[in-house]
Write a protein that holds these residues in place. Structure first.
Motif, short mmCIF file in Angstrom:
data_model
loop_
_atom_site.label_atom_id
_atom_site.label_comp_id
_atom_site.label_asym_id
_atom_site.label_seq_id
_atom_site.Cartn_x
_atom_site.Cartn_y
_atom_site.Cartn_z
N UNK A 1 0.83 -1.20 0.00
CA UNK A 1 0.00 0.00 0.00
C UNK A 1 0.87 1.25 0.00
N UNK A 2 0.62 2.14 -0.93
CA UNK A 2 1.31 3.42 -1.00
C UNK A 2 0.45 4.45 -0.27
N UNK A 3 0.77 4.71 0.99
CA UNK A 3 -0.05 5.62 1.80
C UNK A 3 -0.07 7.02 1.22
N UNK A 4 1.00 7.42 0.55
CA UNK A 4 1.05 8.75 -0.04
C UNK A 4 0.12 8.92 -1.22
N UNK A 5 -0.33 7.82 -1.82
CA UNK A 5 -1.22 7.89 -2.97
C UNK A 5 -2.69 7.84 -2.58
N UNK A 6 -2.96 7.64 -1.29
CA UNK A 6 -4.34 7.47 -0.83
C UNK A 6 -5.13 8.76 -1.03
N UNK A 7 -6.28 8.71 -1.73
CA UNK A 7 -7.10 9.92 -1.86
C UNK A 7 -7.76 10.24 -0.53
N UNK A 8 -7.79 11.52 -0.17
CA UNK A 8 -8.31 11.95 1.13
C UNK A 8 -9.32 13.08 0.95
N UNK A 9 -10.30 13.13 1.83
CA UNK A 9 -11.21 14.27 1.88
C UNK A 9 -10.41 15.52 2.22
N UNK A 10 -10.85 16.70 1.77
CA UNK A 10 -10.03 17.91 1.88
C UNK A 10 -9.51 18.23 3.28
N UNK A 11 -10.29 17.99 4.31
CA UNK A 11 -9.87 18.35 5.67
C UNK A 11 -9.42 17.15 6.50
N UNK A 12 -9.27 15.99 5.87
CA UNK A 12 -8.96 14.78 6.62
C UNK A 12 -7.64 14.89 7.39
N UNK A 13 -6.61 15.40 6.73
CA UNK A 13 -5.30 15.51 7.39
C UNK A 13 -5.38 16.47 8.57
N UNK A 14 -5.96 17.64 8.37
CA UNK A 14 -6.05 18.63 9.45
C UNK A 14 -6.84 18.08 10.63
N UNK A 15 -7.96 17.43 10.37
CA UNK A 15 -8.78 16.89 11.46
C UNK A 15 -8.07 15.76 12.20
N UNK A 16 -7.40 14.88 11.44
CA UNK A 16 -6.66 13.79 12.09
C UNK A 16 -5.54 14.35 12.97
N UNK A 17 -4.85 15.35 12.48
CA UNK A 17 -3.78 15.99 13.27
C UNK A 17 -4.32 16.63 14.54
N UNK A 18 -5.55 17.13 14.48
CA UNK A 18 -6.16 17.80 15.63
C UNK A 18 -6.79 16.81 16.62
N UNK A 19 -6.73 15.51 16.30
CA UNK A 19 -7.20 14.50 17.23
C UNK A 19 -8.63 14.05 17.04
N UNK A 20 -9.23 14.38 15.90
CA UNK A 20 -10.58 13.90 15.63
C UNK A 20 -10.50 12.47 15.10
N UNK A 21 -10.38 11.54 16.03
CA UNK A 21 -10.21 10.13 15.70
C UNK A 21 -11.30 9.34 16.41
N UNK A 22 -11.89 8.38 15.72
CA UNK A 22 -12.95 7.58 16.32
C UNK A 22 -12.39 6.44 17.16
N UNK A 23 -13.20 5.96 18.09
CA UNK A 23 -12.82 4.79 18.87
C UNK A 23 -12.63 3.58 17.98
N UNK A 24 -13.40 3.51 16.88
CA UNK A 24 -13.29 2.38 15.96
C UNK A 24 -11.91 2.33 15.30
N UNK A 25 -11.30 3.49 15.06
CA UNK A 25 -9.96 3.51 14.48
C UNK A 25 -8.96 2.81 15.40
N UNK A 26 -9.06 3.10 16.70
CA UNK A 26 -8.18 2.44 17.67
C UNK A 26 -8.46 0.94 17.72
N UNK A 27 -9.74 0.56 17.74
CA UNK A 27 -10.11 -0.86 17.78
C UNK A 27 -9.59 -1.59 16.55
N UNK A 28 -9.71 -0.94 15.39
CA UNK A 28 -9.24 -1.58 14.16
C UNK A 28 -7.75 -1.89 14.23
#
Length: 348
Positions: free
Chosen positions: A249-276
C-alpha cells in the motif's frame, strides 16, 4: 417547547464506526458452524465478503446483503440517504445490480418525533429511487438507539461475480473514493465541521458505488470489495488474506477528503480507528517513524466508502480513467498485490 435531541446524541457510535471490534467479530464467526455443502452457494461467510451469492439454474445469481447502523449526522434525510447508499454498495461490490430493498428500522419511541423518522425513511427511499429500486417492505422495532438500514437483493451472471479473495500477484489496487469519513464523523459529533466540510462528507457518502457493476464486466478486474467500518487497512487485509498475497500500500497515494489531514492531526479520531488497529495491526508493516495521525487515517472507519479494485497491472491506467470518467474523480491507484504472506506492507 422542548428542543428535539440531536440524532447523534442518541447513539454511542455512528455509521460503520459502530461495527463490532473486528477481532471480536472474527472470534464469533470462527465459532459458528460451517455453512455446509450447498453447491449453489457461490459466496458465503468463508472470506468475509460483502454479500452472499446463490446461483440459480440458468446461471443467474442472486446477491443478498444487509447493513444498518446508528446516526453519524443529525439531519434525518441525510442519515437515511447515507445508510441506504452504504447498504446498496454491497451488491455493487459483488459485481451485481440491485433489484429491491427492505427497510430495517429501530427507533427509541418517545425520544424521536414521527416526522423525524419519516424523513429518515424518505431519505432512504430517495437513494433507492436513484439506484432504480423500490423499498418493497421492511420491519421496525422500538430500540434504545436509532437504527436504520436496508436488506438488499441483487442479481448478476455467474461470470460477473467478483469476490474479495481473487486478486492476483501483479494486480494494481485502485480506491474509488477519498478516505476520511470517520474523522469527519468525529468532528460532526463535536460540532467542529464547517458547512463546506459537511457538504463534502454528504457528497462522498451518498455517491452510489454503481461503477462496481460496470467493472465486473471487465475481465482484467479480478477482485472487488468496499471500504467500510474496518478502514483501508482492514478491508485491504481481507483482499490480502483471501488471495494469500501481500498488499503493498502506497499511503502517499491514498485519496483523502479535503480536511482529513487537518482533522486527524487535531485528534478527531474515532474509537473504531483504535479498535481496528488493535485487531489487525500485527499484520501490517509500517515504515519507521510513521506518525500516528497517518496510521489513524489508514484505520479510519468509512461509512459508505469507496471500492477497492484489483486489476491487471497493464490495464490499471485505462481502468482508472474509466472510473474517474464515471463520476469518481478522486479515484487513485494506491498499491499493488505482490507475492508474499497475506498481510499489508505500507510505504509512502
Amino acid at each position: 417547547m422542548t428542543e428535539a435531541p440531536r440524532l447523534t446524541s442518541l447513539a454511542h457510535g455512528g455509521g460503520c464506526g459502530c461495527k463490532l471490534d473486528p477481532a471480536v467479530l472474527r472470534q464469533l464467526l470462527a465459532e459458528q458452524p460451517a455453512v455446509g455443502p450447498f453447491e449453489r452457494l457461490l459466496v458465503g461467510n468463508e472470506t468475509a465478503d460483502d454479500a452472499a451469492v446463490w446461483e440459480l439454474e440458468d446461471g443467474t445469481c442472486l446477491i443478498a446483503t444487509t447493513d444498518f447502523f446508528t446516526p453519524m449526522v443529525d439531519d434525518p434525510t441525510d442519515f437515511g440517504r447515507i445508510a441506504a447508499t452504504n447498504a446498496i454498495s454491497d451488491v455493487y461490490a459483488m459485481g451485481g445490480r440491485p433489484l429491491l430493498a427492505l427497510a430495517i428500522l429501530g427507533m427509541p419511541v418517545g425520544k424521536i418525533a414521527p416526522e423525524t423518522v419519516a424523513r429518515i425513511l424518505r431519505g432512504g427511499a430517495e437513494t433507492c429511487a436513484e439506484a432504480g429500486i423500490p423499498v418493497a417492505g421492511g420491519h421496525s422495532i422500538d430500540t434504545p438507539e436509532p437504527i436504520y438500514g436496508l436488506a438488499v437483493i441483487g442479481t448478476c451472471r455467474r461470470e460477473a461475480v467478483r469476490r474479495n479473495a481473487d486478486a492476483l500477484a501483479g494486480d494494481a489496487v485502485i480506491l474509488t473514493k477519498p478516505v476520511g469519513v470517520g474523522v469527519y464523523s468525529a468532528a460532526i459529533k463535536r460540532e467542529a465541521l464547517d458547512e463546506a466540510g459537511y457538504r463534502d462528507f454528504v457528497a462522498t457518502t451518498t455517491l452510489l458505488n454503481r461503477i462496481g457493476t460496470e467493472l465486473a464486466a471487465e475481465p482484467a478486474v479480478h477482485a472487488l470489495t468496499d471500504v467500510t467500518g474496518f478502514g483501508v487497512l482492514g478491508h485491504g487485509l481481507e483482499l490480502a488474506r483471501g488471495a494469500g498475497l501481500t498488499f503493498a500500500l502506497d499511503a502517499g497515494a491514498l485519496p483523502l477528503l479535503p480536511r482529513a489531514v487537518a482533522l486527524a492531526r487535531e485528534g478527531f479520531v474515532t474509537g473504531a480507528s483504535h479498535r481496528n488497529w488493535g485487531a489487525f495491526g500485527a499484520e501490517v508493516d509500517l515504515p519507521a517513524g510513521f506518525p500516528d495521525w497517518r496510521r489513524h487515517l489508514l484505520t479510519d472507519p468509512q461509512t459508505s466508502g469507496g471500492l477497492l479494485v484489483t486489476c491487471a497491472g497493464d490495464r490499471a491506467e485505462a481502468i482508472l480513467a474509466r472510473i474517474r470518467e464515471a463520476g469518481y474523480p478522486a479515484a487513485a491507484i494506491v498499491g499493488r498485490m505482490e507475492s508474499g504472506p497475506g498481510r499489508i506492507r505500507v510505504a509512502g
